[in-house]
Motif scaffolding. Structure first.
Motif, PDB file in Angstrom:
ATOM      1  N   ASN A  41       0.870  -1.079   0.051  1.00 50.77           N
ATOM      2  CA  ASN A  41      -0.107   0.144   0.173  1.00 50.77           C
ATOM      3  C   ASN A  41       0.914   1.250   0.064  1.00 50.77           C
ATOM      4  O   ASN A  41       0.558   2.282  -0.768  1.00 50.77           O
ATOM      5  N   ALA A  42       1.937   1.227   0.878  1.00 53.54           N
ATOM      6  CA  ALA A  42       2.857   2.440   1.058  1.00 53.54           C
ATOM      7  C   ALA A  42       3.372   2.625  -0.595  1.00 53.54           C
ATOM      8  O   ALA A  42       3.446   3.935  -0.984  1.00 53.54           O
ATOM      9  N   LEU A  43       3.895   1.749  -1.112  1.00 54.99           N
ATOM     10  CA  LEU A  43       4.258   1.520  -2.544  1.00 54.99           C
ATOM     11  C   LEU A  43       3.529   2.268  -3.376  1.00 54.99           C
ATOM     12  O   LEU A  43       3.849   2.999  -4.357  1.00 54.99           O
ATOM     13  N   LYS A  44       2.257   1.448  -3.536  1.00 57.44           N
ATOM     14  CA  LYS A  44       0.920   2.084  -4.446  1.00 57.44           C
ATOM     15  C   LYS A  44       0.867   3.565  -4.278  1.00 57.44           C
ATOM     16  O   LYS A  44       0.626   4.063  -5.357  1.00 57.44           O
ATOM     17  N   ASN A  45       0.989   4.040  -3.067  1.00 58.47           N
ATOM     18  CA  ASN A  45       0.600   5.269  -2.890  1.00 58.47           C
ATOM     19  C   ASN A  45       1.602   6.457  -2.767  1.00 58.47           C
ATOM     20  O   ASN A  45       1.430   7.828  -2.864  1.00 58.47           O
ATOM     21  N   ALA A  46       3.032   5.932  -2.873  1.00 57.88           N
ATOM     22  CA  ALA A  46       4.141   6.845  -2.949  1.00 57.88           C
ATOM     23  C   ALA A  46       4.196   7.810  -4.380  1.00 57.88           C
ATOM     24  O   ALA A  46       4.000   6.931  -5.252  1.00 57.88           O
ATOM     25  N   HIS A  47       4.669   8.901  -4.332  1.00 56.56           N
ATOM     26  CA  HIS A  47       4.842   9.647  -5.238  1.00 56.56           C
ATOM     27  C   HIS A  47       5.955   9.412  -6.039  1.00 56.56           C
ATOM     28  O   HIS A  47       6.072   9.137  -7.224  1.00 56.56           O
ATOM     29  N   THR A  48       7.017   9.018  -4.985  1.00 53.96           N
ATOM     30  CA  THR A  48       8.216   8.883  -5.568  1.00 53.96           C
ATOM     31  C   THR A  48       8.920   7.553  -4.729  1.00 53.96           C
ATOM     32  O   THR A  48       8.834   7.237  -3.811  1.00 53.96           O
ATOM     33  N   ILE A  49       9.823   6.683  -5.898  1.00 50.67           N
ATOM     34  CA  ILE A  49      10.415   5.530  -5.089  1.00 50.67           C
ATOM     35  C   ILE A  49      11.611   5.647  -5.109  1.00 50.67           C
ATOM     36  O   ILE A  49      12.319   5.760  -6.328  1.00 50.67           O
ATOM     37  N   GLY A  50      12.602   5.476  -4.031  1.00 49.11           N
ATOM     38  CA  GLY A  50      13.967   5.550  -4.160  1.00 49.11           C
ATOM     39  C   GLY A  50      14.590   4.320  -3.709  1.00 49.11           C
ATOM     40  O   GLY A  50      13.884   3.568  -3.023  1.00 49.11           O
ATOM     41  N   TYR A  51      15.837   3.918  -4.517  1.00 52.86           N
ATOM     42  CA  TYR A  51      16.313   2.821  -4.435  1.00 52.86           C
ATOM     43  C   TYR A  51      17.890   2.857  -4.256  1.00 52.86           C
ATOM     44  O   TYR A  51      18.299   3.856  -4.939  1.00 52.86           O
ATOM     45  N   PRO A  52      18.543   2.287  -3.366  1.00 51.49           N
ATOM     46  CA  PRO A  52      19.897   2.364  -3.343  1.00 51.49           C
ATOM     47  C   PRO A  52      20.751   1.652  -4.459  1.00 51.49           C
ATOM     48  O   PRO A  52      20.428   0.394  -4.734  1.00 51.49           O
ATOM     49  N   VAL A  53      21.772   2.082  -4.872  1.00 47.75           N
ATOM     50  CA  VAL A  53      22.734   1.516  -5.599  1.00 47.75           C
ATOM     51  C   VAL A  53      24.108   1.746  -5.213  1.00 47.75           C
ATOM     52  O   VAL A  53      24.504   2.634  -4.687  1.00 47.75           O
ATOM     53  N   LYS A  54      25.020   0.781  -5.568  1.00 45.18           N
ATOM     54  CA  LYS A  54      26.369   0.935  -5.250  1.00 45.18           C
ATOM     55  C   LYS A  54      27.221   1.865  -6.376  1.00 45.18           C
ATOM     56  O   LYS A  54      28.160   2.350  -6.148  1.00 45.18           O
ATOM     57  N   VAL A  55      26.634   1.725  -7.464  1.00 41.85           N
ATOM     58  CA  VAL A  55      27.297   2.505  -8.663  1.00 41.85           C
ATOM     59  C   VAL A  55      26.044   3.145  -9.487  1.00 41.85           C
ATOM     60  O   VAL A  55      24.920   2.429  -9.576  1.00 41.85           O
ATOM     61  N   LYS A  56      26.225   4.265  -9.796  1.00 39.91           N
ATOM     62  CA  LYS A  56      25.175   4.936 -10.806  1.00 39.91           C
ATOM     63  C   LYS A  56      24.696   4.172 -11.977  1.00 39.91           C
ATOM     64  O   LYS A  56      25.551   3.826 -12.616  1.00 39.91           O
ATOM     65  N   GLY A  57      23.516   4.052 -12.409  1.00 40.99           N
ATOM     66  CA  GLY A  57      23.235   3.477 -13.330  1.00 40.99           C
ATOM     67  C   GLY A  57      22.921   1.928 -13.228  1.00 40.99           C
ATOM     68  O   GLY A  57      22.642   1.123 -14.128  1.00 40.99           O
TER      69      GLY A  57
END
Lengths: 236, 236
Positions: free
Chosen positions: B27-43
């Motif tokens: 539910n939180a993911l469905k409602n969130a405007h923005t999803i952030g996720y961690p990466v070790k290297v860009k891309g």
């Protein structure tokens, strides 16, 4: 023939908040013909059953109370398990899926795992659906990490003569003590002995119930049955 | 004014099966405007993002790649955290909720907990949504209990000079070793040294991916990055 038999699901329903059930648990419970839940004494109210009832309509389902008495004799306890397996098998033979529910996670101190093996050994299909263990739910509630970087974590269940409890404080900087409700003084003593400042403990107790408590450790306070302590040597 | 700001959710999405997300995470993911996720290297491709995409439509959402480089310098790593917090705060200031996703549980070796504190310290509201840790998902997959009765459990992260790894085998009959992919020989050596028969280990590796493996430990085999060992002195 086997395909006509029902399947047993062992379902971890998480630490108390019904929204902390997984999608998989929710769907399995919705589809199950029969819901089984463990009790220590027949007629006992089931916390697990009331939690799932907040999201799943159980009114049309068969409800199966499974008694696992806490008897000192292995033989007596095994007798209760055999009787539970017999009750479950009756439903499976009738082609009905049975979902047996457990608070927290199924692999953390749960009777279900013994039942699962006995039922599998009889040739039935089973599936284990993991749940959020109480210590992960508790860490989230208290806003503390269980471990970061290369730290280790020890999880123990409090009992007076259980050597694992002291070993946890000796060897690890992060310690979770479950079933801690009756032994705050002893846990506080171990913290003192092994250099855990008292303020570095969070107590998470009876989450979702009227007497819910999430906060610092106070050995003088009374805590409910479902009490977990998270102690962190380096600070919360 | 505060009420117009967005809220940060730290979401444990579980061990890989999208149906092992909780209702709350979903539910939180469905409602969130923005999803952030961690990466070790860009891309870098995000495993967590592809898992949630199987259940949540992310096509209309802002996607925020947060870079946490594994640099030996504390200062450099803290710099990446500050930049991530700056990016998150930008969205929160615009009144948008941000959900930062983490594989497994948020309290188990996750960068999120550091970010949560930094964001809270800036005066924003945050909420931690726990997830199924990989070792609970793995125990369910392998069909073994982590602990029963009064047994303890030690959870450690493998690293060459991490003393907690050996301490776990010294003091506990149930041991979970995370990040084990590259060190099966060392773990097998510790099992031998402390009386854990080799057949008492289950390896759970890259669950849900093409090279998923759940089975006995074979030190000669190659394992994927997400590999956990469950070793049980008394038997699986």
């Amino acid at each position: 023939m086997t395909s006509a038999k029902g399947k047993l699901y062992g379902i971890g329903i998480g630490p108390g908040d019904p929204d902390l059930m997984t999608l998989k648990a929710y769907n399995a419970l919705k589809n199950a013909h029969t819901i089984g839940y463990p009790v220590k004494v027949k007629g006992e109210r089931s916390t697990a059953l009331s939690i799932i009832s907040e999201r799943v309509d159980v009114s049309g389902k068969d409800i199966l109370e499974l008694e696992f008495r806490m008897d000192p004799s292995d033989e007596v306890r095994q007798g209760f398990r055999k009787e539970a397996v017999r009750q479950i098998a009756e439903h499976l033979d009738a082609g009905e899926d049975v979902a047996m529910i457990t608070l927290g996670d199924v692999s953390v101190y749960s009777t279900y795992m013994r039942i699962d093996r006995m039922v599998r050994d009889l040739g039935y299909e089973t599936e284990i659906v993991p749940g959020i263990p109480s210590f992960c739910g508790g860490a989230a509630k208290a806003g503390v990490p269980l471990m970061i970087g290369e730290e280790g974590l020890a999880v123990v269940s409090y009992a007076k003569d259980n050597p694992d409890v002291e070993r946890a404080f000796v060897g690890f900087e992060n310690v979770v003590v479950m079933k801690a409700f009756n032994s705050m003084h002893e846990i506080a003593g171990l913290m003192d002995k092994y250099g855990f400042p008292r303020e570095n403990a969070a107590v998470i107790s009876n989450v979702g119930m009227d007497d819910e408590y999430v906060g610092p450790m106070d050995p003088e306070r009374k805590y409910g049955y479902f009490t977990t302590v998270i102690a962190k040597k380096g600070g919360l």
